[in-house]
Design an enzyme around this catalytic site. Structure first.
Site, PDB file in Angstrom:
ATOM      1  N   TYR A  71      -6.012   6.085  -8.322  1.00 38.03           N
ATOM      2  CA  TYR A  71      -7.157   5.314  -7.828  1.00 38.03           C
ATOM      3  C   TYR A  71      -8.459   5.829  -8.442  1.00 38.03           C
ATOM      4  O   TYR A  71      -9.361   5.042  -8.752  1.00 38.03           O
ATOM      5  CB  TYR A  71      -7.239   5.387  -6.306  1.00 38.03           C
ATOM      6  CG  TYR A  71      -6.191   4.553  -5.606  1.00 38.03           C
ATOM      7  CD1 TYR A  71      -6.450   3.238  -5.239  1.00 38.03           C
ATOM      8  CD2 TYR A  71      -4.935   5.081  -5.309  1.00 38.03           C
ATOM      9  CE1 TYR A  71      -5.494   2.468  -4.597  1.00 38.03           C
ATOM     10  CE2 TYR A  71      -3.972   4.324  -4.683  1.00 38.03           C
ATOM     11  CZ  TYR A  71      -4.252   3.016  -4.319  1.00 38.03           C
ATOM     12  OH  TYR A  71      -3.300   2.252  -3.696  1.00 38.03           O
ATOM     13  N   TRP A  88      -7.677  -7.018   5.797  1.00 41.49           N
ATOM     14  CA  TRP A  88      -6.243  -7.243   5.978  1.00 41.49           C
ATOM     15  C   TRP A  88      -6.018  -8.287   7.059  1.00 41.49           C
ATOM     16  O   TRP A  88      -6.500  -8.155   8.180  1.00 41.49           O
ATOM     17  CB  TRP A  88      -5.548  -5.949   6.391  1.00 41.49           C
ATOM     18  CG  TRP A  88      -5.646  -4.837   5.407  1.00 41.49           C
ATOM     19  CD1 TRP A  88      -6.384  -3.689   5.528  1.00 41.49           C
ATOM     20  CD2 TRP A  88      -4.970  -4.734   4.145  1.00 41.49           C
ATOM     21  NE1 TRP A  88      -6.206  -2.886   4.433  1.00 41.49           N
ATOM     22  CE2 TRP A  88      -5.350  -3.500   3.564  1.00 41.49           C
ATOM     23  CE3 TRP A  88      -4.086  -5.562   3.456  1.00 41.49           C
ATOM     24  CZ2 TRP A  88      -4.873  -3.077   2.333  1.00 41.49           C
ATOM     25  CZ3 TRP A  88      -3.608  -5.148   2.220  1.00 41.49           C
ATOM     26  CH2 TRP A  88      -3.999  -3.924   1.673  1.00 41.49           C
ATOM     27  N   CYS A 141       0.826  -1.214   0.000  1.00 44.28           N
ATOM     28  CA  CYS A 141       0.000   0.000   0.000  1.00 44.28           C
ATOM     29  C   CYS A 141       0.858   1.261   0.000  1.00 44.28           C
ATOM     30  O   CYS A 141       1.720   1.424   0.878  1.00 44.28           O
ATOM     31  CB  CYS A 141      -0.907  -0.009   1.229  1.00 44.28           C
ATOM     32  SG  CYS A 141      -1.795   1.529   1.503  1.00 44.28           S
TER      33      CYS A 141
END
Length: 296
Positions: A172, A74, A41
């Site tokens: 994004y 996650w 990320c």
């Protein structure tokens, strides 16, 4: 259908959810705080990278989640470059969110700054976390670099915001757009800004503010380093690659080869996260074998 339906605007644009936890550490204590990140990320990468650069590894501990995010979010799994949560024993990062706010029902994100004493999330905004490293945590840092110079405050804030809106989040907005118009709008803003940054670096580099490297540079780096490997193809940001911009490519390589930076970049995790996790964009979950990056 959007990858994240709850973050889809009426016009098909991607509208990122705001960070939920924005508390501030006032008086840091060595060993009290813990950072949960994913190496794939870019947002988490920046918080981890700047922690390392400032020499805060002995002050703030860290755990890495699995880059493959499943239906539960996650996860802490043993694997190459990630592992179990050795602080709280969580199986999923969502447990940290639930422990902090039982009513939280939004998307669980990284990074997370966790208070081991209070047993709660302090902050999940990478912007805030980086400012805390450079501010309240600075007296505890082994290398107290100046990420936010006072004399650049207003100019740096403006450039950081532009890079966030059009580049960091811009990729994004292009990739998660669910309408042609929303995609093209994000695409245009992204490449207009890259052209502007190319000119800025060509005319006065090596960094965004000349010879001084600041947090804004690492903000941009965390997107650029993923661009050719992921965003160009996966997010349809395919007007140009970063390697097609001479000044940006030189800048990317200079930062990447600086002490302590390359070790924070894991292309295997980066590609596996995006191509496997974003199954709405890549239903086959096939992870590309390329590209060949000659500068790595």
């Amino acid at each position: 259908m959007a990858q994240f339906p709850n973050e889809e605007g009426a016009d098909g644009s991607f509208e990122r959810q705001p960070d939920e936890f924005r508390d501030w550490v006032e008086t840091p204590e060595a060993g009290r705080y813990h950072l949960y990140v994913c190496k794939a990320c870019p947002w988490a990468h920046r918080a981890w990278l700047t922690r390392n650069l400032m020499g805060l590894a002995e002050v703030v501990s860290v755990n890495f989640v699995d880059p493959i995010r499943d239906e539960k979010g996650w996860a802490f799994r043993e694997g190459e470059g990630h592992g179990l949560d050795d602080v709280e024993g969580f199986d999923y990062l969502s447990e940290a969110y639930e422990k902090t706010d039982p009513d939280f029902d939004e998307r669980v994100t990284v990074p997370v700054l966790w208070d081991k004493q209070a047993k709660r999330i302090v902050n999940n905004s990478e912007d805030d976390i980086c400012e805390m490293w450079a501010g309240v945590f600075k007296p505890l840092a082994q290398r107290p670099v100046d990420l936010f110079p006072e004399d650049l405050k207003s100019e740096q804030a403006a450039l950081s915001q532009e890079i966030y809106e059009n580049v960091n989040n811009g990729v994004y907005e292009a990739g998660f757009a669910s309408s042609q118009s929303a995609y093209e709008d994000a695409f245009r803003k992204l490449f207009d800004t890259l052209e502007k940054l190319e000119g800025r670096l060509a005319g006065g580099g090596p960094y965004l503010f000349g010879d001084r490297i600041v947090e804004t540079d690492y903000r941009l780096f965390c997107t650029l380093v993923r661009f050719d490997a992921v965003y160009f193809g996966h997010f349809k940001c395919n007007l140009k690659r970063i390697t097609d911009y001479p000044a940006l490519q030189t800048y990317l390589e200079k930062i990447y080869h600086s002490p302590g930076i390359a070790e924070t970049v894991n292309f295997n995790q980066i590609k596996r996260h995006y191509y496997y996790t974003h199954d709405d964009l890549n239903p086959s979950r096939i992870v590309p074998a390329g590209p060949e990056l000659g500068w790595v």
